[in-house]
Write a protein that holds these residues in place. Structure first.
Motif, mmCIF file in Angstrom:
data_model
loop_
_atom_site.group_PDB
_atom_site.id
_atom_site.type_symbol
_atom_site.label_atom_id
_atom_site.label_comp_id
_atom_site.label_asym_id
_atom_site.label_seq_id
_atom_site.Cartn_x
_atom_site.Cartn_y
_atom_site.Cartn_z
ATOM 1 N N PRO A 45 59.110 -86.701 -46.200
ATOM 2 C CA PRO A 45 60.241 -85.795 -45.998
ATOM 3 C C PRO A 45 61.545 -86.398 -46.527
ATOM 4 O O PRO A 45 61.730 -87.617 -46.526
ATOM 5 C CB PRO A 45 60.322 -85.630 -44.478
ATOM 6 C CG PRO A 45 59.167 -86.333 -43.897
ATOM 7 C CD PRO A 45 58.584 -87.218 -44.944
ATOM 8 N N GLY A 56 55.815 -79.265 -39.028
ATOM 9 C CA GLY A 56 57.236 -79.251 -38.714
ATOM 10 C C GLY A 56 57.520 -78.702 -37.332
ATOM 11 O O GLY A 56 56.625 -78.588 -36.488
ATOM 12 N N GLU A 71 55.075 -73.723 -41.954
ATOM 13 C CA GLU A 71 55.606 -74.928 -42.591
ATOM 14 C C GLU A 71 54.816 -75.292 -43.853
ATOM 15 O O GLU A 71 55.400 -75.682 -44.861
ATOM 16 C CB GLU A 71 55.605 -76.097 -41.603
ATOM 17 C CG GLU A 71 56.641 -75.987 -40.508
ATOM 18 C CD GLU A 71 58.053 -76.300 -40.978
ATOM 19 O OE1 GLU A 71 58.232 -76.871 -42.069
ATOM 20 O OE2 GLU A 71 58.995 -75.971 -40.233
ATOM 21 N N GLU A 75 56.721 -75.424 -47.369
ATOM 22 C CA GLU A 75 56.921 -76.749 -47.971
ATOM 23 C C GLU A 75 55.941 -77.069 -49.098
ATOM 24 O O GLU A 75 56.280 -77.818 -50.014
ATOM 25 C CB GLU A 75 56.828 -77.825 -46.891
ATOM 26 C CG GLU A 75 57.951 -77.720 -45.877
ATOM 27 C CD GLU A 75 57.863 -78.725 -44.757
ATOM 28 O OE1 GLU A 75 56.840 -79.438 -44.648
ATOM 29 O OE2 GLU A 75 58.830 -78.806 -43.986
ATOM 30 N N GLU A 124 62.730 -80.107 -48.645
ATOM 31 C CA GLU A 124 62.426 -80.942 -47.483
ATOM 32 C C GLU A 124 61.350 -81.987 -47.769
ATOM 33 O O GLU A 124 61.205 -82.935 -47.015
ATOM 34 C CB GLU A 124 61.996 -80.077 -46.300
ATOM 35 C CG GLU A 124 63.136 -79.281 -45.698
ATOM 36 C CD GLU A 124 62.738 -78.579 -44.422
ATOM 37 O OE1 GLU A 124 61.621 -78.791 -43.906
ATOM 38 O OE2 GLU A 124 63.566 -77.807 -43.915
#
Length: 170
Positions: A45, A56, A71, A75, A124
């Motif tokens: 991250p 997350g 998440e 991501e 992220e």
């Protein structure tokens, strides 16, 4: 005198008042996701030091398994299926953080194509990698490493684990 269900408006107001004063918990949901070689997906991250499991923090009123799916979609661009619960860990308050409930779910195995084309999809995640299970334990931060080891035990045994701050309970 306390209201009763016979007066629905007063009863709901009474329950809402109680709800507003009860403790709130932070909830995190991560996954164990493997490639066909049995290696574990780790992510790096951008917002904290060290490597992590994919997943997350839950949003308000979001179920933990929905958190994990959301998440991974945000991501990593993955639309995954949660297979089963592996770990629930109550994490004590630490630093500026209140206590937390952390989940780890089994997200199965990626195909060769999925694993080979996997890339971060938002800011992220700086990087990702697959690591052999024993090596992954040493790459993860200590607190998460204990939770991760319990998740591997749960995968092997078929029984989920309940932890308190990363430690097995009786």
């Amino acid at each position: 005198m306390r209201p009763t269900p016979a007066d629905p408006a007063a009863w709901n107001a009474y329950l809402a008042e109680g709800n507003a004063t009860q403790a709130r918990k932070r909830v995190a949901a991560d996954v164990i996701l493997r490639n066909l070689d049995g290696h574990i997906l780790l992510v790096n991250p951008t917002y904290k030091p060290g490597w992590d499991l994919p997943g997350g923090m839950s949003e308000a009123n979001e179920a933990p398994d929905d958190t994990a799916r959301r998440e991974l979609k945000e991501e990593l661009g993955l639309d995954i299926t949660i297979h089963r619960l592996l770990v629930v860990d109550w994490v004590t308050p630490h630093g500026p953080w209140d206590d937390q409930i952390a989940f780890i779910f089994d997200a199965g195995t990626l195909t060769h194509d999925q694993a080979n084309t996997l890339r971060p999809h938002d800011e992220e995640i700086a990087a990702l990698r697959f690591a052999p299970p024993a090596q992954a334990h040493h790459i993860l931060r200590e607190r998460l490493g204990r939770r991760y080891s319990a998740a591997l035990d749960a995968l092997a045994s078929g029984l989920p684990r309940y932890l308190r701050d990363g430690e097995h309970t009786a």
